[in-house]
Design a protein around this motif. Structure first.
Motif, PDB file in Angstrom:
ATOM      1  N   LEU A 221       0.792  -1.231   0.000  1.00 23.60           N
ATOM      2  CA  LEU A 221       0.000   0.000   0.000  1.00 23.60           C
ATOM      3  C   LEU A 221       0.830   1.290   0.000  1.00 23.60           C
ATOM      4  N   PRO A 222       1.920   1.368   0.775  1.00 26.71           N
ATOM      5  CA  PRO A 222       2.666   2.631   0.796  1.00 26.71           C
ATOM      6  C   PRO A 222       3.132   3.101  -0.579  1.00 26.71           C
ATOM      7  N   LYS A 223       3.366   2.182  -1.507  1.00 27.04           N
ATOM      8  CA  LYS A 223       3.789   2.562  -2.861  1.00 27.04           C
ATOM      9  C   LYS A 223       2.686   3.280  -3.621  1.00 27.04           C
ATOM     10  N   LEU A 224       1.454   3.162  -3.127  1.00 29.94           N
ATOM     11  CA  LEU A 224       0.299   3.765  -3.805  1.00 29.94           C
ATOM     12  C   LEU A 224      -0.307   4.907  -2.992  1.00 29.94           C
ATOM     13  N   ASN A 225       0.481   5.474  -2.062  1.00 26.59           N
ATOM     14  CA  ASN A 225      -0.022   6.527  -1.178  1.00 26.59           C
ATOM     15  C   ASN A 225      -1.271   6.050  -0.448  1.00 26.59           C
ATOM     16  N   ALA A 226      -1.167   4.838   0.082  1.00 25.42           N
ATOM     17  CA  ALA A 226      -2.278   4.233   0.813  1.00 25.42           C
ATOM     18  C   ALA A 226      -1.733   3.585   2.078  1.00 25.42           C
ATOM     19  N   MET A 227      -2.608   3.366   3.040  1.00 27.67           N
ATOM     20  CA  MET A 227      -2.178   2.821   4.313  1.00 27.67           C
ATOM     21  C   MET A 227      -3.317   2.052   4.972  1.00 27.67           C
ATOM     22  N   CYS A 228      -2.958   1.180   5.909  1.00 26.11           N
ATOM     23  CA  CYS A 228      -3.947   0.446   6.691  1.00 26.11           C
ATOM     24  C   CYS A 228      -4.227   1.170   7.993  1.00 26.11           C
ATOM     25  N   ILE A 229      -5.474   1.109   8.411  1.00 25.47           N
ATOM     26  CA  ILE A 229      -5.860   1.560   9.743  1.00 25.47           C
ATOM     27  C   ILE A 229      -6.682   0.447  10.370  1.00 25.47           C
ATOM     28  N   VAL A 230      -6.351   0.071  11.590  1.00 27.47           N
ATOM     29  CA  VAL A 230      -7.061  -0.987  12.279  1.00 27.47           C
ATOM     30  C   VAL A 230      -8.120  -0.358  13.172  1.00 27.47           C
ATOM     31  N   ALA A 231      -9.371  -0.689  12.916  1.00 27.22           N
ATOM     32  CA  ALA A 231     -10.491  -0.039  13.602  1.00 27.22           C
ATOM     33  C   ALA A 231     -10.391  -0.097  15.130  1.00 27.22           C
ATOM     34  N   PRO A 232     -10.022  -1.242  15.750  1.00 26.03           N
ATOM     35  CA  PRO A 232      -9.951  -1.275  17.212  1.00 26.03           C
ATOM     36  C   PRO A 232      -8.951  -0.293  17.801  1.00 26.03           C
ATOM     37  N   GLU A 233      -7.905   0.050  17.021  1.00 27.13           N
ATOM     38  CA  GLU A 233      -6.912   0.979  17.539  1.00 27.13           C
ATOM     39  C   GLU A 233      -7.495   2.380  17.657  1.00 27.13           C
ATOM     40  N   VAL A 234      -8.444   2.709  16.789  1.00 21.39           N
ATOM     41  CA  VAL A 234      -9.084   4.029  16.808  1.00 21.39           C
ATOM     42  C   VAL A 234     -10.298   4.032  17.733  1.00 21.39           C
ATOM     43  N   LEU A 235     -11.133   3.035  17.583  1.00 23.12           N
ATOM     44  CA  LEU A 235     -12.388   3.000  18.338  1.00 23.12           C
ATOM     45  C   LEU A 235     -12.208   2.450  19.745  1.00 23.12           C
ATOM     46  N   GLY A 236     -11.156   1.641  19.938  1.00 25.20           N
ATOM     47  CA  GLY A 236     -10.923   1.025  21.237  1.00 25.20           C
ATOM     48  C   GLY A 236     -11.428  -0.407  21.267  1.00 25.20           C
ATOM     49  N   GLU A 237     -10.728  -1.240  22.005  1.00 28.28           N
ATOM     50  CA  GLU A 237     -11.085  -2.654  22.077  1.00 28.28           C
ATOM     51  C   GLU A 237     -12.476  -2.856  22.672  1.00 28.28           C
ATOM     52  N   SER A 238     -12.834  -2.048  23.677  1.00 29.89           N
ATOM     53  CA  SER A 238     -14.125  -2.253  24.332  1.00 29.89           C
ATOM     54  C   SER A 238     -15.282  -2.012  23.376  1.00 29.89           C
ATOM     55  N   VAL A 239     -15.098  -1.047  22.450  1.00 30.94           N
ATOM     56  CA  VAL A 239     -16.135  -0.789  21.451  1.00 30.94           C
ATOM     57  C   VAL A 239     -16.305  -1.991  20.542  1.00 30.94           C
ATOM     58  N   MET A 240     -15.185  -2.530  20.051  1.00 34.02           N
ATOM     59  CA  MET A 240     -15.261  -3.652  19.121  1.00 34.02           C
ATOM     60  C   MET A 240     -15.865  -4.881  19.796  1.00 34.02           C
ATOM     61  N   ILE A 241     -15.540  -5.088  21.070  1.00 32.88           N
ATOM     62  CA  ILE A 241     -16.092  -6.229  21.801  1.00 32.88           C
ATOM     63  C   ILE A 241     -17.597  -6.070  21.983  1.00 32.88           C
ATOM     64  N   SER A 242     -18.044  -4.810  22.099  1.00 34.23           N
ATOM     65  CA  SER A 242     -19.462  -4.548  22.365  1.00 34.23           C
ATOM     66  C   SER A 242     -20.345  -4.684  21.133  1.00 34.23           C
ATOM     67  N   LEU A 243     -19.740  -4.794  19.943  1.00 32.22           N
ATOM     68  CA  LEU A 243     -20.543  -4.898  18.726  1.00 32.22           C
ATOM     69  C   LEU A 243     -21.365  -6.185  18.756  1.00 32.22           C
ATOM     70  N   PRO A 244     -22.559  -6.134  18.181  1.00 30.82           N
ATOM     71  CA  PRO A 244     -23.386  -7.354  18.163  1.00 30.82           C
ATOM     72  C   PRO A 244     -22.680  -8.498  17.458  1.00 30.82           C
ATOM     73  N   GLU A 245     -23.004  -9.722  17.865  1.00 27.64           N
ATOM     74  CA  GLU A 245     -22.419 -10.893  17.220  1.00 27.64           C
ATOM     75  C   GLU A 245     -22.834 -10.953  15.757  1.00 27.64           C
ATOM     76  N   LYS A 246     -22.007 -11.587  14.957  1.00 31.23           N
ATOM     77  CA  LYS A 246     -22.262 -11.758  13.525  1.00 31.23           C
ATOM     78  C   LYS A 246     -22.405 -10.416  12.817  1.00 31.23           C
ATOM     79  N   PHE A 247     -21.601  -9.453  13.215  1.00 36.12           N
ATOM     80  CA  PHE A 247     -21.587  -8.142  12.558  1.00 36.12           C
ATOM     81  C   PHE A 247     -21.138  -8.361  11.123  1.00 36.12           C
TER      82      PHE A 247
END
Length: 584
Positions: A221-247
């Protein structure tokens, strides 16, 4: 001087200098601590004010590029910003969502009407009575959800925390992971071929997916001016755990937008290929004036009238303000006898037709932050209630109508592209099979629409309602079909996707004996590339890109791990040699 005295004197001088140095270091450290202590209350006060929902926008710190190490690469937040403050903000927001949980029991769930879910509203007349008959919703459930929704509107923040995005920034957001990373890569390559310089953020829903996509995130991705972002790092682990099952994957679209660092977002499905440079749209008068641009789906809007009751939106049953997606300017009130024939979503206060196709959308998180927060709520409890309410089982049931519905409830502007979808596909013995949806250029569409509005719709204000309907109908049929002159903007390759593994598993289209496809999926579809001012055969170009990526450059994707790449490359070569010679 004796040698012993010289040594003693020298040691004394160094000891004195060391003492002075230690004092200086101590003073510097003390000053740093004081500054940090002074900054902490400011940060806490800022966050506390934002929780009060009424504080104005505040300056934020600039984004830094993600680093090579895992702990830094997945950070996805800004330099100088206390990451815990961002996590805490989202933790508080999702606590509000959980507080207003839609947790229906099976006996309370909306149940199919006489024709059941999955009805096709195309060609039908979706009047109020027609839509109400599709789904039976108990009055007690309506009262309960209305109460919950009223409380939600009281608690929901009035805006996004400004530090969750970089002020003034614009970029493309996609969802990655597994085969979605592969599809995103194809999409990003096409984006760059249009001449676009927009940065791209590929949102990964979990740390596990990041670990599986290390090569993709760190090398490709960096070669294309693109990057990864991991949602739990931004939203927090507790938010991701709280999401309904089978999201489900389509529920992640709103999470992808709020996880991104851009203020102005071009959300693009991973299987969506851009044909025209989108960069200038962010600076257009249209986007700056409305802040949200969406595209139509094939279907008439099939939202249950109860949705407007629950969200406290008044629909005037006596006033028709549009024909389909085109406005009327008549002041006539409808007669009681007319109501049974007027489509419900042509009435004043209802969301306009057509339903939304969310494979692509533009949104300004500063002006439409609350719409995004509400859309996220609709998606969080979509499968349990809101998807059934908004779509009633019509084709494409899912997240697609949540963004426009949220903006409408909050009275925030949006523009729905008026040009209909152009379908691309191929013929098989049993008939035509569509494989992709061509959505039209939004700025050209708005230009055409504004002209028709100015020259035909507004001047008809003194004509009768029936006459205005006929004028709008003629405009739709003459200028806004899928075959109009508005150029295509994206090719949403939604079924099947441009994934060799998927295609090779489909007996209906894959010739296993000759290791190639049976058909030319896009039937020779061509377009004029504005970047290169030449005609391009879409499918041929995509297969050449696939071959170059997997078989020549050998770019690694976890999606193809444990599969015979040599066999896949032979399939691609066979298909190209059989079908993919450019048509003239």
């Amino acid at each position: 001087m004796r040698k012993q005295d010289f040594v003693t004197d020298t040691m004394s001088k160094f000891s004195s200098r060391g003492h002075i140095h230690r004092i200086r270091v101590f003073i510097i450290v003390a000053l740093v601590i004081v500054v940090l202590l002074l900054r902490v209350p400011s940060s806490v006060q800022t966050y506390a004010k934002l929780k009060d929902h009424s504080t104005p926008q505040i300056p934020i710190n600039p984004i830094v590029q993600l680093q090579e190490q895992l702990s830094q690469q997945v950070l996805g937040v800004k330099k100088g910003l206390d990451k815990s403050a961002v996590n805490q903000y989202w933790d508080d927001v999702f606590a509000i969502y959980r507080k207003h949980n839609i947790n229906n029991t099976p006996s309370q769930m909306p149940v199919p009407g006489s024709e059941g879910y999955g009805f096709d509203p195309t060609g039908m007349n979706p009047t109020k009575s027609f839509l109400e008959a599709r789904t039976k919703i108990p009055d007690s459930l309506v009262r309960d959800i209305k109460r919950v929704f009223g409380s939600l509107m009281t608690d929901l923040p009035k805006q996004l925390l400004p530090a969750t995005y970089k002020s003034g920034s614009s970029g493309v957001v996609m969802i990655g992971g597994g085969r979605f990373s592969w599809l995103s890569y194809l999409s990003i390559l096409s984006l760059r071929r249009t001449g676009s310089n927009l940065p791209v953020e590929v949102i990964l829903p979990t740390y596990k997916e990041y670990e599986e996509e290390l090569d993709f995130c760190k090398l490709t991705l960096p070669k294309l001016n693109a990057m990864c972002i991991v949602a739990p790092e931004v939203l927090g682990e507790s938010v991701m755990i709280s999401l309904p099952e089978k999201f489900k994957s389509y529920q992640y679209k709103s999470l992808a937008i709020i996880s991104s660092t851009f203020q102005n977002v071009f959300l693009l499905d991973s299987d969506n290929i851009v044909l025209r440079n989108p960069d200038h749209i962010f600076n257009s008068k249209l986007f700056k004036s409305v802040g949200l641009i969406t595209w139509p789906d094939y279907w008439r809007r099939s939202t249950h009238p109860v949705f407007y009751n629950i969200t406290n939106i008044n629909v005037n049953l006596k006033r028709r303000t549009r024909y389909n997606r085109f406005p009327l300017v008549s002041n006539e009130d409808l007669k009681e006898s007319d109501l049974k024939d007027v489509p419900f979503h042509d009435l004043d206060g209802a969301v306009p037709d057509l339903s939304t196709e969310s494979g692509q959308l533009f949104i300004n998180k500063k002006t439409h932050g609350r719409s995004l927060l509400l859309a996220t709520y609709f998606n969080m409890y979509g499968p349990k209630f809101f998807y059934r309410l908004l779509g009633q089982g019509a084709p494409g049931d899912g997240d697609k109508d949540t963004f426009v519905a949220a903006a409408h409830v909050l009275g925030e502007d949006f523009y729905q592209v008026k040009s209909f979808i152009q379908t691309v596909g191929h013929f098989e013995p049993d008939g035509f099979h569509g494989v992709a949806m061509l959505q039209k250029d939004p700025l050209k569409d708005f230009e055409f629409y504004s002209q028709e509005l100015k020259t035909k719709l507004l001047p008809a204000k003194d004509k009768s309602l029936a006459e205005q309907v006929e004028i709008a109908k003629s405009i739709e049929q003459e200028h806004f079909t899928g075959q109009n002159t508005v150029p295509p903007f994206t090719v949403h390759c939604n079924f099947p996707k441009l994934d060799p593994l998927d295609l090779m598993s489909r007996e209906s289209i894959y010739n296993a004996t000759e290791n190639r496809l049976k058909y030319k999926m896009f039937n020779g579809f061509t377009y004029i590339s504005p970047a290169h001012e030449q005609e391009v055969e879409f499918e041929h170009h995509q297969w050449l890109t696939i071959e170059d990526t997997l078989c020549h450059q050998k770019v690694h994707f976890s999606h193809f791990d444990n599969h015979d790449l040599k066999h896949i490359c032979q399939f691609i070569a066979n298909h190209l040699s059989t079908f993919q010679k450019p048509t003239t």
